[in-house]
Scaffold this motif. Structure first.
Motif, short mmCIF file in Angstrom:
data_model
loop_
_atom_site.label_atom_id
_atom_site.label_comp_id
_atom_site.label_asym_id
_atom_site.label_seq_id
_atom_site.Cartn_x
_atom_site.Cartn_y
_atom_site.Cartn_z
N UNK A 94 0.85 -1.19 0.00
CA UNK A 94 0.00 0.00 0.00
C UNK A 94 0.89 1.24 0.00
N UNK A 95 0.29 2.40 -0.18
CA UNK A 95 1.05 3.64 -0.10
C UNK A 95 1.73 3.76 1.26
N UNK A 96 1.09 3.24 2.31
CA UNK A 96 1.67 3.32 3.65
C UNK A 96 2.81 2.34 3.83
N UNK A 97 2.65 1.08 3.38
CA UNK A 97 3.69 0.09 3.63
C UNK A 97 4.90 0.28 2.72
N UNK A 98 4.68 0.79 1.49
CA UNK A 98 5.82 1.07 0.61
C UNK A 98 6.67 2.19 1.20
N UNK A 99 6.01 3.18 1.82
CA UNK A 99 6.76 4.24 2.48
C UNK A 99 6.45 5.61 1.93
N UNK A 100 6.99 6.67 2.56
CA UNK A 100 6.64 8.04 2.19
C UNK A 100 7.00 8.42 0.76
N UNK A 101 8.02 7.76 0.17
CA UNK A 101 8.37 8.10 -1.20
C UNK A 101 7.26 7.75 -2.19
N UNK A 102 6.35 6.85 -1.79
CA UNK A 102 5.27 6.47 -2.70
C UNK A 102 4.30 7.62 -2.91
N UNK A 103 4.33 8.64 -2.06
CA UNK A 103 3.46 9.81 -2.24
C UNK A 103 4.30 11.09 -2.20
N UNK A 104 5.53 11.03 -2.72
CA UNK A 104 6.43 12.19 -2.70
C UNK A 104 5.81 13.38 -3.41
N UNK A 105 5.94 14.56 -2.78
CA UNK A 105 5.32 15.76 -3.34
C UNK A 105 6.33 16.64 -4.06
#
Length: 317
Positions: A40-51
């Protein structure tokens, strides 16, 4: 991410530093691990939703099930109205913008993982050109079931799981390619728009775009028209700008990674290391080895590896 790390000598993709476009890499530390990850976006880590804008050396498929905001890829802004399926190809610049409540799944894999299905490379290339797909109810449910199977197979790791992962990923890619995409963008005709699109394309580090004819074909104009448009907007020829882009990418790889000169040559589309060394010396005045050791044309030590950006000139007041 289980079984993943970064390339030797590289650093994980973090917040950007001035003048440096982050490059996120995916590699496995053990011979028997697979260059694949899912979560998930959470388990993959913060880079999965990098702004912040960044690039990958791997493919990313995102199945967005909730959230507001936008996803920006190669300057195209897609408003979030889930469910969506998105494909980000190696070299494409992307980031998330103003997202809240983002949920869904992320699938990461390198091109090497497509070994069993080489035709998927062409499907993914086409998907990367029009990467954002809206899903209707039945397609969303079917996609969710397939991604759940991928996730379960990956986390269970039973005998033969890599083969099953490749088969399921192949099905996901083929089904994604069947989905209707956004309406095709009308051909670019204004010289300034053609030049801007050309400058965007040559930052993607794709072998097909390391030539004037390849860029002209992708944009949908003749080589002559592309040359006129780019020269009018920048004062330089497309060939000159492509050589500069190749040189900039080679400098970045030499300065920021421990890739060999042969590997760097391959990354910028020059298979012959000897030719690459001649090309690099002609463009910079120094050999790749001297540049990596931090020596300038006069033999003096230097430490500034910042690269000049390729941008359209600002209009005069």
């Amino acid at each position: 991410m289980r079984g993943t790390t970064v390339l030797p000598g590289a650093t994980p993709c973090r917040a950007p530093r001035e003048g440096v476009l982050p490059m996120h890499r995916l590699e496995v530390p053990m011979p028997n691990a697979v260059p694949f990850a899912i979560g998930t976006f959470d388990t993959i880590g913060p880079m999965s939703r990098a702004d912040f804008p960044h690039r990958h050396t791997f493919y990313e498929i995102v199945h967005v099930t909730a959230g507001t905001g936008a996803h920006v890829i190669d300057l195209a802004r897609c408003e979030l109205r889930p469910p969506h399926l998105g494909v980000i190809a190696p070299g494409q610049v992307h980031h998330w913008e103003g997202v809240r409540g983002l949920a869904g799944s992320v699938v990461l894999f390198t091109e090497d993982f497509l070994l069993d299905h080489p035709g998927d490379r062409e499907l993914l290339r086409r998907l990367g050109e029009r990467p954002w797909r809206d899903l209707d109810g039945p397609t969303h449910e079917r996609t969710a079931r397939l991604i759940a199977d991928l996730d379960d197979e990956y986390r269970t790791g039973a005998d033969g799981f890599a083969t099953v992962l490749r088969a399921l990923l192949h099905i996901l890619v083929v089904r994604a390619a069947r989905l209707p995409g956004p309406a095709p963008v009308p051909p670019l005709t204004r010289p300034a728009a053609v030049a801007e699109e050309f400058l965007r394309l040559i930052t993607r580090n794709e072998p097909a775009l390391w030539s004037v004819s390849g860029c002209a074909e992708r944009i949908g104009v003749s080589g002559g028209y592309l040359t006129e448009a780019v020269k009018a907007a920048t004062g330089r020829t497309p060939g000159r700008l492509i050589r500069e882009a190749r040189t900039h990418e080679a400098k970045r790889l030499l300065a920021r990674t421990d890739l060999t000169v042969r590997q760097v040559a391959g990354r910028v589309g020059l298979a012959d290391p000897a030719y690459f060394c001649r090309f690099f010396r002609r463009e910079t005045g120094v050999s790749p080895g001297d540049f990596r050791r931090g020596r300038d044309v006069g033999g003096e030590k230097h430490h500034d590896h910042r690269l000049q950006s390729i941008v359209l000139p600002r209009p005069s007041a």
